[in-house]
Design an enzyme around this catalytic site. Structure first.
Site, short mmCIF file in Angstrom:
data_model
loop_
_atom_site.label_atom_id
_atom_site.label_comp_id
_atom_site.label_asym_id
_atom_site.label_seq_id
_atom_site.Cartn_x
_atom_site.Cartn_y
_atom_site.Cartn_z
CE LYS A 1 11.75 -17.40 80.40
NZ LYS A 1 10.86 -17.25 79.26
N GLY B 1 9.51 -16.97 69.67
CA GLY B 1 8.39 -16.87 68.74
C GLY B 1 8.72 -17.16 67.29
CB ALA C 1 12.86 -19.00 73.09
N GLY C 2 11.96 -20.85 70.65
CA GLY C 2 12.37 -21.30 69.32
C GLY C 2 11.62 -22.51 68.80
CG ASN D 1 3.28 -18.45 75.56
OD1 ASN D 1 3.26 -17.54 76.37
ND2 ASN D 1 2.14 -18.85 74.99
CB THR D 2 4.95 -18.41 70.18
OG1 THR D 2 5.33 -17.33 71.04
CG2 THR D 2 4.31 -17.84 68.93
#
Lengths: 259, 82
Positions: free
Chosen positions: A102, A163, A189-190, A211-212
């Site tokens: 990635k 995040g 992301a987001g 992830n977050t």
């Protein structure tokens, strides 16, 4: 096509799950493991870091992850230049089991937005070296097309800053990207909550990486399951084909036999 | 003049993951063993050149070498805590 025959194919490799999860920011390894299982993900991202040579008491991260079951996707998080990212990918290939990477080349610490110029430079080199490159990029259709033309196996536009949990702030751009490239489009992301993941899938994205949103939730294991369901629900809704949006009501009960 | 370990017979000074270390002359593989590192799970860079795993046993450490030993850790997007 049914949910069971619908596969995500990246560079010829088949995956049943369209959710990819990061393995950072968890309270402990046990929680991370349980969240990964609950997510149903088959691809997990990992970071490449120095081994702590002074304190060898911490076990290897790979002890916690069954590499027979999960495909590790090493990232280049924390790299700000093409050179750093290329070096990290080469090391990842040597430490790992596959050539999947990635590719993340960041612009600055405040926004964590991609540095597109360096990203393209790194992608060009890595594709030539035989890597399967999955680049994290801006939600810019032109950049995504360039990445596809360079030979990237997928494109991973951000839905919102890393995040931030803002969801997909420009659905139109994601739709244009889906219209522009043939390789899988994976929102990276987001995502903040389950509906964000469902929206990405309903738009027609091939997958979502997060992830977050999971690790930062009050109950990460429950959120991982929610994301698992949301990605599957969103995908199924996309395949099922939604009704068009209309301004006025359309009745769904029959007129015939009305008393 | 202060005598450092590096100038005594058989001992060399190398930089490992940014830390100075004094070690006996040995191969990369032997050095990884001394650190109790599972060689199957790391990548090693010697003076910015990546070593293949088969080279661990045949590559000797020399005075002044810069060694990077990396592995996978949990991670997602961006860098947290930086």
């Amino acid at each position: 096509m049914t949910a069971s025959t619908d596969k995500l194919i990246i560079a010829g490799r088949e995956f049943s799950s369209r959710l990819m999860v990061g393995t950072g920011k968890y309270a402990d390894t046990q929680q991370m493991k349980r969240a990964v299982v609950a997510s149903g993900a088959e691809i997990v991202t990992v970071a490449v870091r120095r081994v702590n040579i002074s304190d060898r008491t911490n076990g290897s991260f790979l002890d916690a992850i069954d590499t027979g079951r999960y495909t590790l996707l090493p990232n280049t998080a924390g790299c700000y230049t093409a050179e750093e990212a290329i070096r990290t990918c080469r090391l990842a290939k040597e430490a790992g089991l596959s050539d999947f990477v990635k590719l993340e080349v960041l612009g600055d610490e405040q926004t964590l937005f991609p540095n597109v110029e360096e990203l393209l430079k790194a992608a060009r080199v890595l594709v030539k070296e035989g890597f399967t490159v999955l680049p994290y990029t801006t939600d810019d259709p032109i950049v995504c097309k360039k990445l596809e033309d360079l030979g990237c196996a997928a494109v991973m536009p951000l839905g919102a800053p890393i995040g931030s949990g803002l969801g997909i702030i420009n659905q139109y751009n994601i739709r244009i990207i889906l219209d522009t490239v043939k390789v899988p489009v994976i929102v990276d992301a987001g995502v903040g909550t389950a509906s964000d993941a469902a929206i990405a899938m309903e738009l027609g994205c091939a997958g979502v990486l997060m992830n977050t949103a999971i690790a930062g939730a009050k109950d990460p294991v429950a959120m991982a399951e929610a994301m698992n369901l949301a990605v599957r629900a969103g995908r199924l809704a996309y395949l099922a084909g939604r009704i068009p949006r209309k301004l006025h009501a359309t009745a769904s009960s029959p007129l015939e036999g009305l008393i | 003049m202060i005598e450092t370990e590096a100038v005594r017979g058989g001992t060399i000074e190398i930089e490992v993951n940014g830390e100075k270390r004094h070690v006996d002359g040995m191969t990369v593989l032997e050095y990884l063993y001394t650190l109790a590192i599972d060689t199957g799970r790391v990548a090693v860079e010697l003076n910015l050149e990546i070593l293949s795993k088969t080279e661990f046993a045949t590559t000797w450490l020399s005075d002044g070498d810069r060694v990077e030993i990396v592995h996978f850790v949990g991670g997602g997007q961006g860098v947290s805590g930086s």
